[in-house]
Design a protein around this motif. Structure first.
Motif, PDB file in Angstrom:
ATOM      1  N   PHE A 103       0.845  -1.196   0.000  1.00 19.82           N
ATOM      2  CA  PHE A 103       0.000   0.000   0.000  1.00 19.82           C
ATOM      3  C   PHE A 103       0.880   1.246   0.000  1.00 19.82           C
ATOM      4  O   PHE A 103       1.999   1.217   0.511  1.00 19.82           O
ATOM      5  CB  PHE A 103      -0.875   0.054   1.262  1.00 19.82           C
ATOM      6  N   LEU A 104       0.350   2.347  -0.523  1.00 20.16           N
ATOM      7  CA  LEU A 104       1.037   3.634  -0.431  1.00 20.16           C
ATOM      8  C   LEU A 104       0.866   4.192   0.970  1.00 20.16           C
ATOM      9  O   LEU A 104      -0.173   3.993   1.599  1.00 20.16           O
ATOM     10  CB  LEU A 104       0.440   4.638  -1.423  1.00 20.16           C
ATOM     11  N   ILE A 105       1.860   4.938   1.437  1.00 23.59           N
ATOM     12  CA  ILE A 105       1.743   5.624   2.721  1.00 23.59           C
ATOM     13  C   ILE A 105       0.517   6.538   2.628  1.00 23.59           C
ATOM     14  O   ILE A 105       0.319   7.218   1.631  1.00 23.59           O
ATOM     15  CB  ILE A 105       3.014   6.459   3.024  1.00 23.59           C
ATOM     16  N   GLY A 106      -0.299   6.545   3.665  1.00 25.76           N
ATOM     17  CA  GLY A 106      -1.548   7.308   3.648  1.00 25.76           C
ATOM     18  C   GLY A 106      -2.716   6.451   3.189  1.00 25.76           C
ATOM     19  O   GLY A 106      -3.859   6.852   3.282  1.00 25.76           O
ATOM     20  N   GLY A 107      -2.404   5.236   2.718  1.00 26.91           N
ATOM     21  CA  GLY A 107      -3.445   4.314   2.267  1.00 26.91           C
ATOM     22  C   GLY A 107      -3.192   2.895   2.777  1.00 26.91           C
ATOM     23  O   GLY A 107      -3.681   1.933   2.207  1.00 26.91           O
ATOM     24  N   THR A 108      -2.402   2.790   3.844  1.00 23.31           N
ATOM     25  CA  THR A 108      -2.025   1.468   4.376  1.00 23.31           C
ATOM     26  C   THR A 108      -3.133   0.889   5.238  1.00 23.31           C
ATOM     27  O   THR A 108      -3.589   1.522   6.183  1.00 23.31           O
ATOM     28  CB  THR A 108      -0.726   1.558   5.203  1.00 23.31           C
ATOM     29  N   SER A 109      -3.526  -0.327   4.890  1.00 24.06           N
ATOM     30  CA  SER A 109      -4.517  -1.070   5.667  1.00 24.06           C
ATOM     31  C   SER A 109      -3.843  -2.300   6.254  1.00 24.06           C
ATOM     32  O   SER A 109      -2.919  -2.844   5.642  1.00 24.06           O
ATOM     33  CB  SER A 109      -5.667  -1.513   4.749  1.00 24.06           C
ATOM     34  N   PRO A 110      -4.291  -2.750   7.422  1.00 23.07           N
ATOM     35  CA  PRO A 110      -3.724  -3.994   7.960  1.00 23.07           C
ATOM     36  C   PRO A 110      -4.282  -5.230   7.258  1.00 23.07           C
ATOM     37  O   PRO A 110      -3.790  -6.331   7.436  1.00 23.07           O
ATOM     38  CB  PRO A 110      -4.147  -3.962   9.425  1.00 23.07           C
ATOM     39  N   PHE A 111      -5.324  -5.040   6.441  1.00 27.44           N
ATOM     40  CA  PHE A 111      -5.987  -6.156   5.762  1.00 27.44           C
ATOM     41  C   PHE A 111      -5.480  -6.279   4.329  1.00 27.44           C
ATOM     42  O   PHE A 111      -5.432  -5.296   3.604  1.00 27.44           O
ATOM     43  CB  PHE A 111      -7.510  -5.932   5.750  1.00 27.44           C
ATOM     44  N   GLY A 112      -5.116  -7.481   3.924  1.00 33.82           N
ATOM     45  CA  GLY A 112      -4.696  -7.704   2.542  1.00 33.82           C
ATOM     46  C   GLY A 112      -3.309  -7.198   2.225  1.00 33.82           C
ATOM     47  O   GLY A 112      -3.049  -6.815   1.087  1.00 33.82           O
ATOM     48  N   THR A 113      -2.408  -7.219   3.204  1.00 35.87           N
ATOM     49  CA  THR A 113      -1.037  -6.763   2.944  1.00 35.87           C
ATOM     50  C   THR A 113      -0.310  -7.743   2.032  1.00 35.87           C
ATOM     51  O   THR A 113      -0.632  -8.929   1.992  1.00 35.87           O
ATOM     52  CB  THR A 113      -0.233  -6.606   4.259  1.00 35.87           C
ATOM     53  N   ARG A 114       0.662  -7.223   1.315  1.00 36.99           N
ATOM     54  CA  ARG A 114       1.464  -8.039   0.395  1.00 36.99           C
ATOM     55  C   ARG A 114       2.208  -9.124   1.166  1.00 36.99           C
ATOM     56  O   ARG A 114       2.312 -10.259   0.735  1.00 36.99           O
ATOM     57  CB  ARG A 114       2.460  -7.140  -0.338  1.00 36.99           C
ATOM     58  N   LYS A 115       2.773  -8.759   2.316  1.00 38.96           N
ATOM     59  CA  LYS A 115       3.583  -9.662   3.121  1.00 38.96           C
ATOM     60  C   LYS A 115       2.860  -9.883   4.458  1.00 38.96           C
ATOM     61  O   LYS A 115       2.335  -8.934   5.033  1.00 38.96           O
ATOM     62  CB  LYS A 115       4.927  -8.964   3.370  1.00 38.96           C
ATOM     63  N   ALA A 116       2.829 -11.126   4.937  1.00 39.64           N
ATOM     64  CA  ALA A 116       2.246 -11.395   6.253  1.00 39.64           C
ATOM     65  C   ALA A 116       3.194 -10.831   7.316  1.00 39.64           C
ATOM     66  O   ALA A 116       4.395 -11.092   7.273  1.00 39.64           O
ATOM     67  CB  ALA A 116       2.058 -12.885   6.454  1.00 39.64           C
ATOM     68  N   MET A 117       2.657 -10.029   8.217  1.00 37.76           N
ATOM     69  CA  MET A 117       3.465  -9.411   9.271  1.00 37.76           C
ATOM     70  C   MET A 117       2.722  -9.520  10.589  1.00 37.76           C
ATOM     71  O   MET A 117       1.494  -9.535  10.604  1.00 37.76           O
ATOM     72  CB  MET A 117       3.669  -7.908   8.973  1.00 37.76           C
ATOM     73  N   PRO A 118       3.458  -9.555  11.711  1.00 36.51           N
ATOM     74  CA  PRO A 118       2.761  -9.499  12.996  1.00 36.51           C
ATOM     75  C   PRO A 118       2.027  -8.160  13.114  1.00 36.51           C
ATOM     76  O   PRO A 118       2.495  -7.145  12.597  1.00 36.51           O
ATOM     77  CB  PRO A 118       3.874  -9.599  14.041  1.00 36.51           C
ATOM     78  N   VAL A 119       0.878  -8.194  13.779  1.00 39.91           N
ATOM     79  CA  VAL A 119       0.071  -6.987  13.961  1.00 39.91           C
ATOM     80  C   VAL A 119      -0.079  -6.741  15.457  1.00 39.91           C
ATOM     81  O   VAL A 119      -0.530  -7.615  16.201  1.00 39.91           O
ATOM     82  CB  VAL A 119      -1.327  -7.154  13.318  1.00 39.91           C
TER      83      VAL A 119
END
Length: 164
Positions: A103-119
């Motif tokens: 996602f672009l900065i300012g449009g980042t969502s925790p859902f559907g990220t390119r890479k799985a990351m801890p939240v």
């Protein structure tokens, strides 16, 4: 015939939520560069404390993570690092954040990220009945129940909020 303004195009985030059967409301607003959550809260007429920002951060080994924080608070990176067993945590540079999240900065969502990351989610967010969080595009928030974060993401609650 509906106007373009009535139709919200799908994003990685909305596709992810639909795939998991999560209901949400769509809230487009006029995006302002560097406006942050104060602008989105104002445009939607909601409390900025209920607008949740998605921050892409990394630990001392440059392992990425997402941190969800109230719009009117900032992250204590020292408290966060201590709670998750890291030496240090810092924000990723914008281009690195884009690469990890998709996602672009300012449009980042925790859902559907390119890479799985801890939240990591500030625990008090989970007590709000409805939160407004980025829907995967600048100028587009979605309204959801906060328990979705721990249901469909590897979300862990933390205490790391600082007054802005």
């Amino acid at each position: 015939m509906s106007s373009k303004k009535d139709h919200i195009s799908e994003t990685q985030a909305t596709q992810f939520l639909r795939k998991h059967g999560i209901s949400f409301t769509e809230h487009p607003y006029p995006y302002e560069e560097h406006g942050g959550t104060s602008v989105s809260a104002r445009e939607l007429g909601v409390d900025e404390h209920h607008v949740v920002k998605t921050l892409v951060m990394q630990d001392e080994a440059a392992r990425p993570m997402l941190v969800l924080m109230h719009g009117d608070r900032k992250v204590s990176t020292k408290n966060l690092a201590r709670q998750i067993g890291c030496k240090s945590v810092e924000p990723c540079k914008p281009e690195v954040a884009n690469r990890h999240s998709g996602f672009l900065i300012g449009g980042t969502s925790p859902f559907g990220t390119r890479k799985a990351m801890p939240v990591y989610v500030e625990e008090s967010i989970l007590a709000i009945p409805k939160i407004y969080i980025n829907g995967g595009r600048r100028g587009f928030l979605i309204g959801i129940a906060p328990d979705v974060i721990v249901k469909v993401l590897p979300g862990k609650s933390v205490h790391c909020a600082l007054e802005e």
